[in-house]
Design an enzyme around this catalytic site. Structure first.
Site, PDB file in Angstrom:
ATOM      1  N   ASP A  68      40.993  45.837  40.262  1.00 38.66           N
ATOM      2  CA  ASP A  68      39.649  45.315  40.098  1.00 38.66           C
ATOM      3  C   ASP A  68      38.667  46.464  40.268  1.00 38.66           C
ATOM      4  OD1 ASP A  68      37.579  43.528  39.754  1.00 38.66           O
ATOM      5  OD2 ASP A  68      38.055  42.270  41.482  1.00 38.66           O
ATOM      6  N   CYS A  75      40.396  32.518  37.322  1.00 38.41           N
ATOM      7  CA  CYS A  75      40.141  32.466  38.772  1.00 38.41           C
ATOM      8  C   CYS A  75      38.779  31.849  39.074  1.00 38.41           C
ATOM      9  CB  CYS A  75      40.237  33.876  39.366  1.00 38.41           C
ATOM     10  SG  CYS A  75      40.491  33.863  41.165  1.00 38.41           S
TER      11      CYS A  75
END
Length: 204
Positions: A126, A7
């Site tokens: 996360d 990412c």
């Protein structure tokens, strides 16, 4: 086989390095406050350069519906990733599969949280850091993740080549998502770190 997403891609050369190393997906950040944010033109150039069979993921944080639609009109994205407070009904409006990021705090019931997004293709876990929607570079307590679950786990948060194998062995995710753990500086990837990370994922 654990899938891999790199990412925070901002450059064509980093996207190609990720693809060549074996990444299944690359993430493009459409959130202006992020040091890894890309413009429409940057995103279009990166996506155009990619070989086939690499999924392009667009990351948004509480963006307006018209903003997301504008990006989709201009950038061919295969998957959406929502990092804000977007409800399932909003996430499903765009005729794309989506994954929902959940920032994990101590004591969270992750099954109950995941149930809030029944339309999600995956739930990305996360680390929680106040005021930071993602990319904290910090891990969380992986033992909080239930071994038996009805939702698809994408694991993020502080992953790097030195710990990703342990993370996979403990949590058995469908995919892992890395950004800062393969960077030279924010938004600029390190090819050696990408290669090392993907090698560790695949050696299992």
């Amino acid at each position: 086989m654990t899938r891999i997403k790199i990412c925070g891609i901002t450059r064509v050369e980093d996207a190609l390095a990720a693809a060549r190393a074996g990444a299944d997906a690359i993430g493009l950040v459409f959130h202006a406050a992020s040091p890894r944010a890309v413009s429409i033109e940057q995103a279009r150039t990166i996506v155009k350069a990619l070989p086939p069979f690499v999924t392009t993921v667009g990351l948004f944080v509480d963006a307006a519906e018209e903003t997301i639609r504008s990006v989709l009109d201009q950038v061919p994205l295969g998957l959406l990733q929502f990092h804000g407070d977007e409800p399932d009904t909003f996430c499903q409006r765009f005729a794309r599969p989506y994954i929902k990021a959940v920032r994990v705090r101590p004591g969270d019931d992750l099954d109950a949280l995941a149930a809030n997004w029944p339309g999600a293709s995956g739930i990305l876990l996360d680390s929680y850091k106040p005021g930071v929607p993602g990319g904290t570079g910090e891990t969380f307590d992986w033992s909080m993740i239930p071994a038996q679950r009805s939702w698809t786990l994408v694991l993020a948060g502080g992953l790097q080549s030195q710990n990703v194998r342990q993370a996979i062995d403990l949590t058995a995710p469908w995919a892992v998502d890395v950004s800062g753990g393969v960077e030279a500086t924010k938004g600029i990837k390190d090819i050696d770190k990408i290669n090392a990370f993907i090698h560790e994922v695949k050696r299992g």
